[in-house]
Design an enzyme around this catalytic site. Structure first.
Site, PDB file in Angstrom:
ATOM      1  N   SER A  76      40.597  49.344  28.251  1.00  0.00           N
ATOM      2  CA  SER A  76      40.793  50.339  27.205  1.00  0.00           C
ATOM      3  C   SER A  76      42.207  50.914  27.200  1.00  0.00           C
ATOM      4  CB  SER A  76      39.776  51.474  27.375  1.00  0.00           C
ATOM      5  OG  SER A  76      39.985  52.469  26.407  1.00  0.00           O
ATOM      6  N   GLY A 107      42.611  49.065  38.144  1.00  0.00           N
ATOM      7  CA  GLY A 107      42.913  49.812  36.931  1.00  0.00           C
ATOM      8  C   GLY A 107      41.776  50.715  36.495  1.00  0.00           C
ATOM      9  N   ILE A 130      36.976  40.498  41.445  1.00  0.00           N
ATOM     10  CA  ILE A 130      36.990  39.250  42.211  1.00  0.00           C
ATOM     11  C   ILE A 130      38.196  39.162  43.137  1.00  0.00           C
ATOM     12  CG2 ILE A 130      35.747  38.043  40.370  1.00  0.00           C
ATOM     13  CD1 ILE A 130      38.421  36.605  39.715  1.00  0.00           C
ATOM     14  N   ASP A 131      39.201  40.024  42.936  1.00  0.00           N
ATOM     15  CA  ASP A 131      40.466  39.906  43.676  1.00  0.00           C
ATOM     16  C   ASP A 131      40.382  40.388  45.117  1.00  0.00           C
ATOM     17  OD1 ASP A 131      41.549  39.017  41.297  1.00  0.00           O
ATOM     18  OD2 ASP A 131      42.313  40.987  40.728  1.00  0.00           O
ATOM     19  N   GLU A 191      45.795  21.604  52.261  1.00  0.00           N
ATOM     20  CA  GLU A 191      46.962  21.422  53.117  1.00  0.00           C
ATOM     21  C   GLU A 191      47.865  22.651  53.154  1.00  0.00           C
ATOM     22  OE1 GLU A 191      45.014  17.962  53.302  1.00  0.00           O
ATOM     23  OE2 GLU A 191      45.563  18.867  51.378  1.00  0.00           O
ATOM     24  N   LYS A 217      49.544  10.708  54.684  1.00  0.00           N
ATOM     25  CA  LYS A 217      48.834  11.740  53.948  1.00  0.00           C
ATOM     26  C   LYS A 217      49.504  11.955  52.597  1.00  0.00           C
ATOM     27  CE  LYS A 217      46.480  15.986  55.264  1.00  0.00           C
ATOM     28  NZ  LYS A 217      46.431  17.093  56.234  1.00  0.00           N
ATOM     29  N   GLU A 226      47.901  32.961  41.402  1.00  0.00           N
ATOM     30  CA  GLU A 226      48.472  33.072  40.060  1.00  0.00           C
ATOM     31  C   GLU A 226      49.701  33.977  40.082  1.00  0.00           C
ATOM     32  OE1 GLU A 226      45.651  34.909  37.458  1.00  0.00           O
ATOM     33  OE2 GLU A 226      45.339  36.612  38.788  1.00  0.00           O
ATOM     34  N   GLN A 257      36.520  30.894  37.192  1.00  0.00           N
ATOM     35  CA  GLN A 257      36.244  31.576  38.459  1.00  0.00           C
ATOM     36  C   GLN A 257      35.406  32.836  38.286  1.00  0.00           C
ATOM     37  OE1 GLN A 257      40.263  31.694  40.751  1.00  0.00           O
ATOM     38  NE2 GLN A 257      40.718  31.081  38.655  1.00  0.00           N
TER      39      GLN A 257
END
Length: 325
Positions: A76, A107, A130-131, A191, A217, A226, A257
């Site tokens: 909002s 937030g 989710i973070d 990896e 490999k 991100e 996700q």
């Protein structure tokens, strides 16, 4: 202090698996303890626009297993203004709402804290993001489900990476926190992980290429947090330029996700914190976030939950380094 009789619930910001379990817990624990419960649709926008209905146990029947949020959610802009907050408060008074339970992330809880200070209303936050970036709780609602979703996706990507001997840069959510990237990398046998918490003068990509790529490999997975500047596309393009002998691909998991049925862990966390929110109101607590730390329900001041940096265990970086040789 006036006795609280009616509690409003809203979900705000990005949706997270387990929000419905939290709505259910607050509703049923509230009714069980003699409170009236009102559901507020579309976050703070719904509070401003008066999208508020009475909630009974039937409203939350069967929702514990559903992803997303039955109350809908929004970010909002109006609530950031004085006029928006005033309308929200006026609607609380009109509906007889004495306390607000806000399920959301950084937030959303910042908005709750500012609203509580300006209008002296009781606001209780539940860590729905989710973070996993809220201080004072070991895990946030939605984090475990998202972690498992990432692992499932990367396991599938691994099949094609090995078949084609490719390097895959897989971008995951997390905003300014690397919990999802680092822990999913360990769980997937990736990896490397490129995360904000490991940001130093050392070039993470160069370090990985020197250490992680060997003649034996040629396929590998790199999980990247991100970032608008240095996401998976940035690192993939660098490899194409600096190491043209490698076949590189990018997979950005994006909103994939966020969805899906919540894990048992998230359902339990949401249920415990939801009940904890009602207990906090009964105890006279105000302007706190309910978390679970060391398997105990805890109350953390909203100012602390949103402003303190959540500790990141740097030992996890060493674990991934040693296991990815």
């Amino acid at each position: 202090m006036a006795k609280i009789k009616t509690i409003g619930i809203l979900t705000s910001g990005g949706d997270a698996p387990g929000m419905n379990a939290a709505i259910r817990a607050v509703t049923r624990a509230g009714i069980c303890n003699g409170f009236n419960i009102k559901g507020i649709y579309r976050g703070y926008d719904g509070l401003i626009n008066g999208e508020i209905i009475d909630f009974t146990t039937e409203n939350v029947s069967g929702i514990i297993l559903q992803g997303g949020t039955i109350l809908k959610t929004a970010r909002s802009k109006d609530f950031m203004t004085e006029e928006g907050k005033r309308k929200a408060y006026d609607n609380m008074v009109k509906e007889g709402i004495d306390a607000l339970v806000v399920i959301g992330g950084n937030g959303s809880l910042t908005g709750a804290m500012e609203f509580a200070r300006e209008y002296e209303v009781c606001c209780i936050g539940l860590p729905g993001t989710i973070d996993n970036d809220l201080y004072g709780t070991d895990s946030t609602i939605g984090y475990d489900t998202t972690l498992n979703t990432i692992v499932e996706c990367v396991d599938r990507i691994r099949d094609t990476a090995q078949s084609h001997e490719r390097i895959f840069f897989v971008e995951v959510m997390g905003r300014d926190a690397g919990f999802l990237a680092q822990n999913s990398a360990i769980a997937c046998g990736a990896e490397a992980a490129i995360i904000p918490e490991d940001s130093t003068d050392v070039d993470q990509l160069a370090h990985f290429m020197e250490r992680g790529i060997r003649k034996s490999k040629r396929s590998c997975i790199v999980i990247v947090s991100e970032s608008p500047k240095c996401g998976a596309l940035y690192y993939a393009e660098r490899v194409r330029k600096e190491f043209p002998e490698y076949d590189v691909r990018v997979s950005i998991l994006g909103h994939l996700q966020r969805g899906g049925r919540p894990s048992a862990h998230d359902r339990i966390l949401a249920s415990r914190t939801g009940v904890g929110a009602i207990e906090a109101i009964i105890q006279g607590q105000r302007n706190i976030m309910v978390g679970v730390r060391n398997n105990e329900v805890v109350y953390v001041p909203l100012s602390e939950a949103i402003r303190s940096d959540k500790p990141f265990d740097k030992k996890l970086i060493k674990v991934l380094d040693e296991l990815s040789i």
